[in-house]
Design a protein around this motif. Structure first.
Motif, PDB file in Angstrom:
ATOM      1  N   ASP A 123      40.323  29.879  41.906  1.00  0.00           N
ATOM      2  CA  ASP A 123      41.910  30.271  42.129  1.00  0.00           C
ATOM      3  C   ASP A 123      42.266  30.787  43.457  1.00  0.00           C
ATOM      4  O   ASP A 123      43.374  30.240  43.817  1.00  0.00           O
ATOM      5  N   ASP A 124      41.396  31.607  44.018  1.00  0.00           N
ATOM      6  CA  ASP A 124      41.812  31.972  45.399  1.00  0.00           C
ATOM      7  C   ASP A 124      41.663  30.480  46.463  1.00  0.00           C
ATOM      8  O   ASP A 124      42.673  30.407  46.769  1.00  0.00           O
ATOM      9  N   ALA A 125      40.832  29.840  46.288  1.00  0.00           N
ATOM     10  CA  ALA A 125      40.778  28.596  47.365  1.00  0.00           C
ATOM     11  C   ALA A 125      42.105  27.670  47.056  1.00  0.00           C
ATOM     12  O   ALA A 125      42.600  27.076  47.649  1.00  0.00           O
ATOM     13  N   TYR A 126      42.172  27.743  45.584  1.00  0.00           N
ATOM     14  CA  TYR A 126      43.221  26.882  45.128  1.00  0.00           C
ATOM     15  C   TYR A 126      44.728  27.171  45.816  1.00  0.00           C
ATOM     16  O   TYR A 126      45.433  26.476  46.428  1.00  0.00           O
ATOM     17  N   TYR A 127      44.786  28.304  45.652  1.00  0.00           N
ATOM     18  CA  TYR A 127      46.283  29.010  45.943  1.00  0.00           C
ATOM     19  C   TYR A 127      46.185  28.687  47.789  1.00  0.00           C
ATOM     20  O   TYR A 127      47.082  28.189  48.182  1.00  0.00           O
ATOM     21  N   ARG A 128      45.160  28.943  48.390  1.00  0.00           N
ATOM     22  CA  ARG A 128      45.204  28.977  49.928  1.00  0.00           C
ATOM     23  C   ARG A 128      45.444  27.537  50.325  1.00  0.00           C
ATOM     24  O   ARG A 128      45.946  27.314  51.347  1.00  0.00           O
ATOM     25  N   ARG A 129      44.771  26.615  49.564  1.00  0.00           N
ATOM     26  CA  ARG A 129      44.744  25.153  49.995  1.00  0.00           C
ATOM     27  C   ARG A 129      46.149  24.511  49.691  1.00  0.00           C
ATOM     28  O   ARG A 129      46.600  23.896  50.405  1.00  0.00           O
ATOM     29  N   TRP A 130      46.520  24.811  48.453  1.00  0.00           N
ATOM     30  CA  TRP A 130      47.616  24.125  47.890  1.00  0.00           C
ATOM     31  C   TRP A 130      48.880  24.865  47.520  1.00  0.00           C
ATOM     32  O   TRP A 130      49.807  24.218  47.449  1.00  0.00           O
ATOM     33  N   MET A 131      49.018  26.157  47.457  1.00  0.00           N
ATOM     34  CA  MET A 131      50.083  26.578  46.893  1.00  0.00           C
ATOM     35  C   MET A 131      51.011  27.039  48.080  1.00  0.00           C
ATOM     36  O   MET A 131      50.764  27.025  49.334  1.00  0.00           O
ATOM     37  N   HIS A 132      52.539  27.183  47.638  1.00  0.00           N
ATOM     38  CA  HIS A 132      53.318  27.910  48.517  1.00  0.00           C
ATOM     39  C   HIS A 132      53.268  29.511  48.883  1.00  0.00           C
ATOM     40  O   HIS A 132      54.269  29.952  49.347  1.00  0.00           O
ATOM     41  N   GLU A 133      52.390  29.948  48.323  1.00  0.00           N
ATOM     42  CA  GLU A 133      52.415  31.495  48.346  1.00  0.00           C
ATOM     43  C   GLU A 133      50.997  31.897  48.487  1.00  0.00           C
ATOM     44  O   GLU A 133      49.810  31.022  48.126  1.00  0.00           O
ATOM     45  N   LEU A 134      50.565  33.178  48.844  1.00  0.00           N
ATOM     46  CA  LEU A 134      49.168  33.864  48.863  1.00  0.00           C
ATOM     47  C   LEU A 134      48.956  34.037  47.635  1.00  0.00           C
ATOM     48  O   LEU A 134      49.808  34.072  46.727  1.00  0.00           O
ATOM     49  N   PRO A 135      47.503  34.140  47.062  1.00  0.00           N
ATOM     50  CA  PRO A 135      47.487  34.743  45.753  1.00  0.00           C
ATOM     51  C   PRO A 135      48.112  36.029  45.666  1.00  0.00           C
ATOM     52  O   PRO A 135      48.071  36.652  46.598  1.00  0.00           O
ATOM     53  N   PRO A 136      48.432  36.507  44.401  1.00  0.00           N
ATOM     54  CA  PRO A 136      49.077  37.748  44.238  1.00  0.00           C
ATOM     55  C   PRO A 136      48.356  38.848  44.573  1.00  0.00           C
ATOM     56  O   PRO A 136      47.080  39.033  44.660  1.00  0.00           O
ATOM     57  N   MET A 137      48.985  39.875  45.253  1.00  0.00           N
ATOM     58  CA  MET A 137      48.296  41.078  45.690  1.00  0.00           C
ATOM     59  C   MET A 137      48.936  42.292  45.144  1.00  0.00           C
ATOM     60  O   MET A 137      50.249  42.205  44.574  1.00  0.00           O
ATOM     61  N   ILE A 138      48.212  43.281  44.479  1.00  0.00           N
ATOM     62  CA  ILE A 138      48.640  44.423  43.883  1.00  0.00           C
ATOM     63  C   ILE A 138      48.483  45.412  44.763  1.00  0.00           C
ATOM     64  O   ILE A 138      47.656  45.689  45.551  1.00  0.00           O
ATOM     65  N   HIS A 139      49.519  46.742  44.845  1.00  0.00           N
ATOM     66  CA  HIS A 139      49.420  47.794  45.761  1.00  0.00           C
ATOM     67  C   HIS A 139      48.308  48.982  45.022  1.00  0.00           C
ATOM     68  O   HIS A 139      48.677  49.280  43.802  1.00  0.00           O
ATOM     69  N   VAL A 140      47.448  49.424  45.741  1.00  0.00           N
ATOM     70  CA  VAL A 140      46.291  50.164  44.900  1.00  0.00           C
ATOM     71  C   VAL A 140      46.851  51.318  44.452  1.00  0.00           C
ATOM     72  O   VAL A 140      46.364  51.709  43.351  1.00  0.00           O
ATOM     73  N   GLU A 141      48.059  52.033  44.963  1.00  0.00           N
ATOM     74  CA  GLU A 141      48.629  53.347  44.554  1.00  0.00           C
ATOM     75  C   GLU A 141      49.685  53.094  43.697  1.00  0.00           C
ATOM     76  O   GLU A 141      49.706  53.683  42.543  1.00  0.00           O
ATOM     77  N   ARG A 142      50.635  52.067  43.824  1.00  0.00           N
ATOM     78  CA  ARG A 142      51.841  52.181  43.182  1.00  0.00           C
ATOM     79  C   ARG A 142      51.627  50.956  41.896  1.00  0.00           C
ATOM     80  O   ARG A 142      52.750  50.963  41.048  1.00  0.00           O
TER      81      ARG A 142
END
Lengths: 287, 329
Positions: free
Chosen positions: B143-162
């Motif tokens: 999934d990570d490689a797919y996002y980075r190679r083909w998608m228009h956005e980074l793989p989703p990120m989440i904030h560790v505290e919020r």
């Protein structure tokens, strides 16, 4: 959906639809003494639907969802359909209710004042509330206590009491088999059997009371009573609430007031009788 | 079809006056399933409502107010994290509508924070967000490689505290899509709103929303996206919008969105056969909040993948996903 029923529990109305007849028929029997809500506008829709097309007929498997749902909810066997319906209603409350601060707690009332008991699953809070409800207290709920953020009162949510494993025999002996639902053997939480609350619990389900004592029960240990600091109480209650974050500042204010005003103790007990004696004594001393 | 009841009520709130209890149950279930309950609550302000309905809609308004507040806070935090980088941070979708106090933001459900930043700034943006407490959600290397190679956005990120997600876009559509809207032009023309935060221009807001709804995706949540577009359209000059759509290569998509927004939420519009199929897909929701018209819905799911990537690549992607146990809903 093919089969449906509308139920009112405390302040909340649920429209429950099912692909199968059995769960709705069981709800109809066990909730027969609750208000007739046929055709009412419901706060929540609950759906018991097949996990896939084939699973409606072949080894039927229930996916519990509704207005609010969890994509990864574990499928349940149709034999546990009643439990699935109860879980579906709990899910809507936990994820969607905003009119009160929800505390994962049982509660009982005497003389207009309320005893709140909170703890993990298996702590004995359901069993204790069920037994107290047979001994001069009014049963208010075994799953959620609703804290009114304006008045500070606790409001009832007296759904069927969900009894697990060893508690089933203890409570069946106390209330008689007529008020018990079917035995649901070998669920994910062990054996489960539901109990219909007494008539007064249902008749007065719109009536709250001010909290007078908070207990953190723990079943299966030698009898002991411990004080609990207010900071710890606050943290444990925020963890025991599913909508504390969603409600924001009013919830913080209401919970702060609750913690400051309501005396609290942690109690360990080896049996139901011991627990009831401890509750009576603490109620006498503190409430 | 209860989705039809939902759009009728959004179009003509007074029509809710004729609903019986069953009608209300169907309307509320459809509105929740389409994540339009907050929007519905705002639309029904001032309409006489049954006692049982009022608290439900009050709750929905309160929830959307909290989501708006959270979205603005997340936008502020992202702005803070990128402050030192000299990068234009453009808010997209819900957060942008709320930040600019647009009608599309009223009662809107807002999930993740979506932002657009220049593609050449991505490595620095990624580092700055990680330093500020965001972390990766997906563990799966494919999934990570797919996002980075083909998608228009980074793989989703989440904030560790919020515990809030952020989607960092660097382009408008997946890199494999047939259309290639000009992200650099969108960023260049973005409008400053406050404190280092930008939103897209009036026309680009519409083109961006249209691109996601009509040139990508399977129309899940399409009624809400179309409501956004319907609310955004009156702000744009039609000539300027047409010119912008041409620039981004999305003229037929924008025109289709205008027709469907008019037909579903507005005062009507002539529809082509293809429009009518899309409308049937958008309205596939029954009175219990379930998706109906399964075959049509599945066809749009297949189409979304077809739009996204060439056939061989699609076959390989679906095979890998299938092996990992993923099934279409």
């Amino acid at each position: 959906m093919r089969h449906a029923i509308t139920l009112r529990i405390g302040p909340a109305t649920f429209r429950i639809g099912s692909a199968w007849r059995q769960p709705i028929a069981e709800l109809g029997r066990l909730y027969a003494t609750y208000p007739d809500m046929d055709g009412a506008i419901a706060d929540f829709t609950v759906r018991l639907q097949p996990t896939s097309l084939a699973r409606r007929w072949v080894r039927p498997s229930i996916f519990i969802t509704g207005d609010h749902g969890l994509a990864d909810a574990a499928p349940m066997s149709l034999a546990h359909g009643l439990l699935a319906a109860e879980m579906g209603m709990n899910l809507q409350m936990a994820l969607g209710w905003r009119r009160h601060l929800l505390l994962h707690a049982s509660s009982v009332e005497k003389d207009g004042r309320v005893l709140v008991m909170t703890g993990e699953s298996g702590s004995g809070k359901s069993t204790l509330a069920a037994l107290l409800g047979e001994r001069g207290w009014r049963f208010m709920g075994d799953e959620f206590a609703l804290l009114d953020m304006d008045s500070g009162a606790i409001l009832p949510f007296p759904r069927l009491v969900s009894l697990k494993n060893r508690a089933i025999d203890v409570v069946t002996q106390a209330v008689g088999v007529a008020r018990m639902g079917p035995l649901l053997a070998a669920t994910a939480k062990g054996d489960i059997r539901h109990m219909v609350p007494r008539g007064d619990a249902v008749a007065r389900m719109g009536e709250g009371g001010m909290p007078a004592l908070l207990l953190f029960p723990r079943f299966g240990h030698d009898a002991a009573v411990r004080p609990v600091g207010q900071g710890e109480i606050f943290m444990r209650l925020t963890q025991a609430s599913t909508n504390y974050v969603a409600l924001g500042e009013p919830a913080f204010t209401a919970l702060t007031r609750f913690v400051a005003n309501v005396p609290a103790r942690a109690i360990d007990f080896p049996s139901g009788d011991d627990a009831i004696a401890m509750v009576d004594r603490l109620w006498e001393q503190l409430a | 079809m209860s989705a039809a009841l939902l759009v009728r009520t959004l179009r003509d709130p007074a029509s809710a006056g004729t609903l019986d209890a069953d009608g209300w149950n169907r309307l509320l279930a459809a509105a929740r399933a389409e994540r339009l309950i907050g929007t519905l609550a705002y639309r029904l302000e001032g309409v006489a409502l049954p006692d049982a309905v009022r608290p439900i809609l009050d709750d929905a308004r309160r929830d959307s107010g909290r989501e708006a507040q959270q979205a603005l806070w997340e936008a502020d935090r992202a702005g803070q994290a990128l402050r030192g980088l000299d990068v234009k941070l453009v808010l997209l979708k819900g957060a942008a509508y709320v930040a600019a106090d647009l009608r599309a933001g009223q009662g809107r459900f807002i999930g993740d924070l979506d932002i657009l930043v220049p593609r050449d700034a991505m490595p620095a943006v990624e580092r700055a967000l990680i330093a500020a407490g965001w972390e990766w959600v997906k563990e799966d290397p494919y999934d990570d490689a797919y996002y980075r190679r083909w998608m228009h956005e980074l793989p989703p990120m989440i904030h560790v505290e919020r515990d809030r997600m952020i989607d960092v876009h660097h382009t408008i559509l997946p890199l494999t899509a047939r259309q290639t809207p000009d992200a650099a032009a969108m960023i260049a023309d973005a409008v400053h709103i406050t404190d280092g935060l930008y939103i897209l221009s009036v026309e680009d807001r519409i083109v961006h929303s249209v691109a996601h709804m009509f040139a990508d995706g399977d129309m899940q949540g399409g009624l809400r996206n179309l409501w956004d577009i319907y609310c955004l359209l009156p702000d744009a000059d039609p000539m300027a919008l047409a010119a912008r759509a041409t620039r981004h290569g999305l003229v037929p998509h924008v025109r289709q969105a205008q027709r469907l927004a008019g037909a579903i939420y507005g005062s009507g519009a002539g529809l082509t056969l293809w429009d009518k199929l899309v409308r049937a897909r958008l309205l596939a929701r029954d009175g219990w909040g379930r998706e109906s018209r399964k075959l049509l819905v599945f066809a749009f799911f297949v189409r979304s993948h077809w739009l996204r990537m060439p056939p061989l690549m699609l076959a390989r992607h679906l095979l890998i996903k299938w092996r990992k146990g993923h099934r279409p809903q």
